[in-house]
Design a protein around this motif. Structure first.
Motif, mmCIF file in Angstrom:
data_model
loop_
_atom_site.group_PDB
_atom_site.id
_atom_site.type_symbol
_atom_site.label_atom_id
_atom_site.label_comp_id
_atom_site.label_asym_id
_atom_site.label_seq_id
_atom_site.Cartn_x
_atom_site.Cartn_y
_atom_site.Cartn_z
ATOM 1 N N ASP A 13 0.836 -1.204 0.000
ATOM 2 C CA ASP A 13 0.000 0.000 0.000
ATOM 3 C C ASP A 13 0.872 1.255 0.000
ATOM 4 O OD1 ASP A 13 -2.265 -1.546 0.047
ATOM 5 O OD2 ASP A 13 -2.651 -1.273 2.193
ATOM 6 N N ALA A 14 1.918 1.236 0.823
ATOM 7 C CA ALA A 14 2.793 2.403 0.940
ATOM 8 C C ALA A 14 3.566 2.655 -0.360
ATOM 9 C CB ALA A 14 3.770 2.215 2.096
ATOM 10 N N VAL A 15 4.057 1.577 -0.971
ATOM 11 C CA VAL A 15 4.804 1.710 -2.231
ATOM 12 C C VAL A 15 3.913 2.295 -3.324
ATOM 13 C CG1 VAL A 15 5.882 0.371 -4.090
ATOM 14 C CG2 VAL A 15 6.532 -0.051 -1.707
ATOM 15 N N VAL A 16 2.676 1.817 -3.392
ATOM 16 C CA VAL A 16 1.743 2.346 -4.389
ATOM 17 C C VAL A 16 1.403 3.797 -4.088
ATOM 18 C CG1 VAL A 16 -0.579 2.128 -5.339
ATOM 19 C CG2 VAL A 16 0.802 0.082 -4.944
ATOM 20 N N GLU A 17 1.149 4.092 -2.807
ATOM 21 C CA GLU A 17 0.803 5.459 -2.406
ATOM 22 C C GLU A 17 1.931 6.433 -2.748
ATOM 23 O OE1 GLU A 17 -1.400 8.600 -0.778
ATOM 24 O OE2 GLU A 17 -2.031 6.543 -1.222
ATOM 25 N N ALA A 18 3.172 5.980 -2.619
ATOM 26 C CA ALA A 18 4.336 6.840 -2.877
ATOM 27 C C ALA A 18 4.773 6.823 -4.339
ATOM 28 C CB ALA A 18 5.502 6.400 -1.988
ATOM 29 N N ASN A 19 4.020 6.111 -5.194
ATOM 30 C CA ASN A 19 4.362 6.024 -6.620
ATOM 31 C C ASN A 19 5.760 5.451 -6.852
ATOM 32 O OD1 ASN A 19 1.917 7.112 -7.679
ATOM 33 N ND2 ASN A 19 2.609 9.163 -7.089
ATOM 34 N N LEU A 20 6.129 4.480 -6.027
ATOM 35 C CA LEU A 20 7.447 3.849 -6.163
ATOM 36 C C LEU A 20 7.375 2.453 -6.775
ATOM 37 C CD1 LEU A 20 9.150 4.853 -2.776
ATOM 38 C CD2 LEU A 20 9.651 5.764 -5.057
ATOM 39 N N ALA A 21 6.174 1.997 -7.143
ATOM 40 C CA ALA A 21 6.045 0.649 -7.684
ATOM 41 C C ALA A 21 6.841 0.469 -8.964
ATOM 42 C CB ALA A 21 4.564 0.322 -7.914
ATOM 43 N N ALA A 22 6.775 1.446 -9.840
ATOM 44 C CA ALA A 22 7.505 1.342 -11.108
ATOM 45 C C ALA A 22 9.007 1.305 -10.863
ATOM 46 C CB ALA A 22 7.127 2.498 -12.023
ATOM 47 N N THR A 23 9.472 2.145 -9.945
ATOM 48 C CA THR A 23 10.904 2.186 -9.631
ATOM 49 C C THR A 23 11.392 0.838 -9.111
ATOM 50 O OG1 THR A 23 10.801 4.539 -9.104
ATOM 51 C CG2 THR A 23 12.663 3.300 -8.205
ATOM 52 N N LEU A 24 10.658 0.281 -8.153
ATOM 53 C CA LEU A 24 11.093 -0.965 -7.518
ATOM 54 C C LEU A 24 10.774 -2.197 -8.356
ATOM 55 C CD1 LEU A 24 10.213 -0.174 -3.802
ATOM 56 C CD2 LEU A 24 12.431 -0.037 -4.952
ATOM 57 N N SER A 25 10.052 -1.986 -9.471
ATOM 58 C CA SER A 25 9.867 -3.067 -10.452
ATOM 59 C C SER A 25 10.896 -2.975 -11.559
ATOM 60 C CB SER A 25 8.463 -2.984 -11.062
ATOM 61 O OG SER A 25 7.463 -3.155 -10.080
ATOM 62 N N GLY A 26 11.706 -1.923 -11.524
ATOM 63 C CA GLY A 26 12.714 -1.706 -12.560
ATOM 64 C C GLY A 26 13.892 -2.636 -12.422
ATOM 65 N N PRO A 27 14.904 -2.444 -13.272
ATOM 66 C CA PRO A 27 16.008 -3.411 -13.356
ATOM 67 C C PRO A 27 16.866 -3.501 -12.100
ATOM 68 C CG PRO A 27 16.451 -1.475 -14.715
ATOM 69 C CD PRO A 27 15.027 -1.361 -14.280
ATOM 70 N N GLY A 28 16.963 -2.373 -11.328
ATOM 71 C CA GLY A 28 17.791 -2.443 -10.120
ATOM 72 C C GLY A 28 19.250 -2.720 -10.440
ATOM 73 N N PRO A 29 19.898 -3.625 -9.708
ATOM 74 C CA PRO A 29 19.306 -4.393 -8.597
ATOM 75 C C PRO A 29 19.187 -3.569 -7.324
ATOM 76 C CG PRO A 29 21.620 -4.973 -8.837
ATOM 77 C CD PRO A 29 21.315 -4.017 -9.949
ATOM 78 N N PHE A 30 18.207 -3.961 -6.487
ATOM 79 C CA PHE A 30 17.968 -3.309 -5.220
ATOM 80 C C PHE A 30 18.029 -4.326 -4.089
ATOM 81 C CE2 PHE A 30 15.112 -1.219 -8.377
ATOM 82 C CZ PHE A 30 15.719 0.028 -8.433
ATOM 83 N N THR A 31 18.405 -3.839 -2.922
ATOM 84 C CA THR A 31 18.207 -4.583 -1.682
ATOM 85 C C THR A 31 17.132 -3.846 -0.903
ATOM 86 O OG1 THR A 31 20.485 -5.372 -1.622
ATOM 87 C CG2 THR A 31 19.277 -5.381 0.455
ATOM 88 N N VAL A 32 16.030 -4.532 -0.616
ATOM 89 C CA VAL A 32 14.900 -3.913 0.064
ATOM 90 C C VAL A 32 14.732 -4.527 1.445
ATOM 91 C CG1 VAL A 32 12.387 -3.597 0.061
ATOM 92 C CG2 VAL A 32 13.695 -3.281 -2.055
ATOM 93 N N LEU A 33 14.672 -3.653 2.444
ATOM 94 C CA LEU A 33 14.378 -4.062 3.805
ATOM 95 C C LEU A 33 12.878 -3.860 3.989
ATOM 96 C CD1 LEU A 33 17.395 -2.166 5.404
ATOM 97 C CD2 LEU A 33 17.353 -4.447 4.370
ATOM 98 N N ALA A 34 12.145 -4.948 4.040
ATOM 99 C CA ALA A 34 10.690 -4.909 3.942
ATOM 100 C C ALA A 34 10.030 -5.041 5.310
ATOM 101 C CB ALA A 34 10.204 -6.040 3.028
ATOM 102 N N PRO A 35 9.467 -3.931 5.845
ATOM 103 C CA PRO A 35 8.787 -4.012 7.141
ATOM 104 C C PRO A 35 7.489 -4.811 7.039
ATOM 105 C CG PRO A 35 9.363 -1.730 6.572
ATOM 106 C CD PRO A 35 9.508 -2.553 5.336
ATOM 107 N N THR A 36 7.216 -5.603 8.046
ATOM 108 C CA THR A 36 5.982 -6.388 8.094
ATOM 109 C C THR A 36 4.788 -5.487 8.377
ATOM 110 O OG1 THR A 36 6.229 -6.755 10.461
ATOM 111 C CG2 THR A 36 7.248 -8.377 8.984
ATOM 112 N N ASP A 37 3.603 -6.056 8.226
ATOM 113 C CA ASP A 37 2.383 -5.306 8.560
ATOM 114 C C ASP A 37 2.386 -4.875 10.025
ATOM 115 O OD1 ASP A 37 1.542 -5.623 5.991
ATOM 116 O OD2 ASP A 37 -0.028 -7.098 6.419
ATOM 117 N N GLU A 38 2.866 -5.745 10.890
ATOM 118 C CA GLU A 38 2.934 -5.390 12.312
ATOM 119 C C GLU A 38 3.868 -4.209 12.539
ATOM 120 O OE1 GLU A 38 4.034 -7.486 16.622
ATOM 121 O OE2 GLU A 38 3.986 -8.686 14.777
ATOM 122 N N ALA A 39 4.997 -4.192 11.820
ATOM 123 C CA ALA A 39 5.936 -3.074 11.920
ATOM 124 C C ALA A 39 5.288 -1.779 11.455
ATOM 125 C CB ALA A 39 7.197 -3.368 11.106
ATOM 126 N N PHE A 40 4.555 -1.851 10.350
ATOM 127 C CA PHE A 40 3.869 -0.653 9.844
ATOM 128 C C PHE A 40 2.791 -0.187 10.818
ATOM 129 C CE2 PHE A 40 5.679 -0.713 5.552
ATOM 130 C CZ PHE A 40 5.654 0.644 5.260
#
Length: 466
Positions: free
Chosen positions: A52-79
């Motif tokens: 939800d946050a990635v979509v809200e921030a319009n970052l979905a396209a960026t993080l679907s791009g070639p990268g490579p990226f390392t993503v630290l992904a907070p859980t729902d409980e963390a959010f």
């Protein structure tokens, strides 16, 4: 529109690619392609708030791009905890820029595995979040007890591979750090943090402000050496405040900036006579060093409001002697002061310029070049060929009582300890009684110490009447 984008992204997770076999029997082979980082998040129901946050921030396209990226992904409980702590109900309540930068603070360029981090043990990397002056925010990692970021977010699931990088699930949202947060997060700064809390001036809140600041942060070993067995509580809190402010420079200055400059002076937030900010000398010929004593160990730790450079020595409040002895271009001046002290000096020069309680004085400091010209003029090969009484007399013509900054210098008579000379505030020159002209080096004025101010002069040493 954002809901439509989310729907489109969700559909991506169900797509498979069909291709015809080279066999002649017409067999159809289903070729399921690996998921990218966004698709991986969407496939995990415990990361729905992140999606939800990635979509809200319009970052979905960026993080679907070639990268490579390392993503630290907070859980729902963390959010949920993050939203509650900040008084927000949903990610849509978070200001757009704050949400974008917070999410980017969970993204590292390149593929960094947990094994990579464990191999390094402890240190800093940079996220894609923006800090001051186009520098990227720093992120502390520590693998002494699991893999932990900024002393708060622990990896619970590591090394989930994606087509454009890798994901590590973490149990906390990693908030954007100020320079104070960086200090608090790093146990090597525990004495610094304690000192900031103990000193006058509410320095924790000051350094949590807008800034930007450049902080020269002594590590715990440096503080232990400075205290020399005493307790922090034994240090006068007003003095402690000034010492700490002597490690703070306004603006965001990277080590690259300093190396490009080579050497020079800046001003700290500590104050000297007439509330003028104290100066600090930096040199880069042998690492990055401040006031000839404190060397940068870890550079460019970037926070939202500034940059930290870890230093190995507490930088004490500077005297005139500090600046004379640390700048190699003034080595002959130091030699002259020492030589004059071997005779019957008007004042004990070294002790006086080293005494934080003396003065204040204004010193017109001749360069080594100016002293070289004097030796040529007198047809001698060394200062020691000149009587100490003469050197003493010469030095008195370079010292004025009071703290006179360059902006206070006016054309006309200037009374030194030795006698009168003439200043030209337009051309920035000093003329002695013999008509000899010394040039005030405009880039080397207002070098402020606790016991006075130094202005560097070149070409000629000021002489008594001949």
């Amino acid at each position: 529109m954002k809901n439509l984008k989310l729907l489109s992204l969700l559909l991506l997770t169900t797509i498979v690619f069909w291709s015809c076999s080279d066999d002649d029997d017409g067999t159809i082979i289903i070729d399921e392609q690996p998921l990218n980082i966004v698709e991986l998040a969407q496939s995990n129901p415990n990361l729905s708030s992140l999606v939800d946050a990635v979509v809200e921030a319009n970052l979905a396209a960026t993080l679907s791009g070639p990268g490579p990226f390392t993503v630290l992904a907070p859980t729902d409980e963390a959010f949920a905890e993050f939203l509650s702590d900040n008084g927000w109900a949903t990610v849509q309540d978070i200001p757009d820029e704050a949400l974008t930068q917070t999410l980017l603070n969970h993204v590292i360029s390149g593929t960094v595995t947990s094994t990579d981090l464990t191999g390094m043990g402890r240190g800093y990397t940079n996220t894609l979040a923006d800090g001051p002056s186009n520098n990227k925010i720093s992120l502390l990692f520590d693998t002494n007890n699991g893999v932990v970021f900024n002393n708060g977010a622990e990896v619970t699931v590591a090394d989930v591979e994606a087509s454009n990088g890798i994901v590590h699930v973490v149990d906390k949202v990693i908030t954007l750090p100020t320079v104070v947060d960086h200090a608090v997060n790093n146990t090597n700064y525990s004495n610094l943090v304690a000192a900031l809390g103990a000193a006058d001036g509410d320095l924790v809140n000051v350094l949590s402000g807008t800034g930007p600041f450049t902080v020269l942060a002594p590590d715990d070993t440096a503080f232990a050496t400075f205290l020399d067995g005493a307790a922090l509580a034994d240090v006068d809190t007003a003095v402690l405040s000034q010492i700490l402010l002597n490690h703070v420079i306004s603006g965001a200055i990277t080590s690259t900036d300093l190396v490009a400059l080579g050497e020079g002076y800046s001003n700290t937030n500590a104050s000297g006579p007439n509330m003028n900010n104290l100066s600090i000398y930096f040199s880069t010929s042998n690492g990055v060093m401040f006031n000839g004593a404190s060397t940068v160990e870890t550079a460019d730790i970037v926070g939202t409001n500034g940059i930290i450079h870890t230093v190995d020595t507490v930088i004490d409040l500077p005297t005139i002697a500090t600046f004379a002895t640390t700048n190699p271009a003034l080595s002959n001046l130091v030699a002259a002061l020492q030589y004059a002290d071997t005779g019957m000096p008007t004042v004990p020069y070294i002790n006086t310029v080293s005494d934080a309680e003396a003065g204040p004085f204004t010193v017109f400091a001749p360069t080594d070049n100016a002293f070289g010209n004097l030796l040529t003029e007198l047809n001698v090969s060394a200062l020691t060929d000149i009587p100490t009484s003469t050197v003493d007399a010469v030095l008195t013509y370079h010292i004025v009582s009071g703290n006179i900054q360059s902006s206070m210098l006016t054309s006309g008579t200037v009374t030194t300890l030795g006698g009168d000379i003439t200043a030209d505030a337009t051309n920035f020159t000093l003329t002695d009684a013999n008509g000899r002209v010394s040039d005030i080096v405009t880039s080397l004025v207002d070098i402020q110490a606790v016991n006075g101010v130094v202005h560097v002069i070149d070409n000629n040493v000021i002489l008594p009447p001949q």
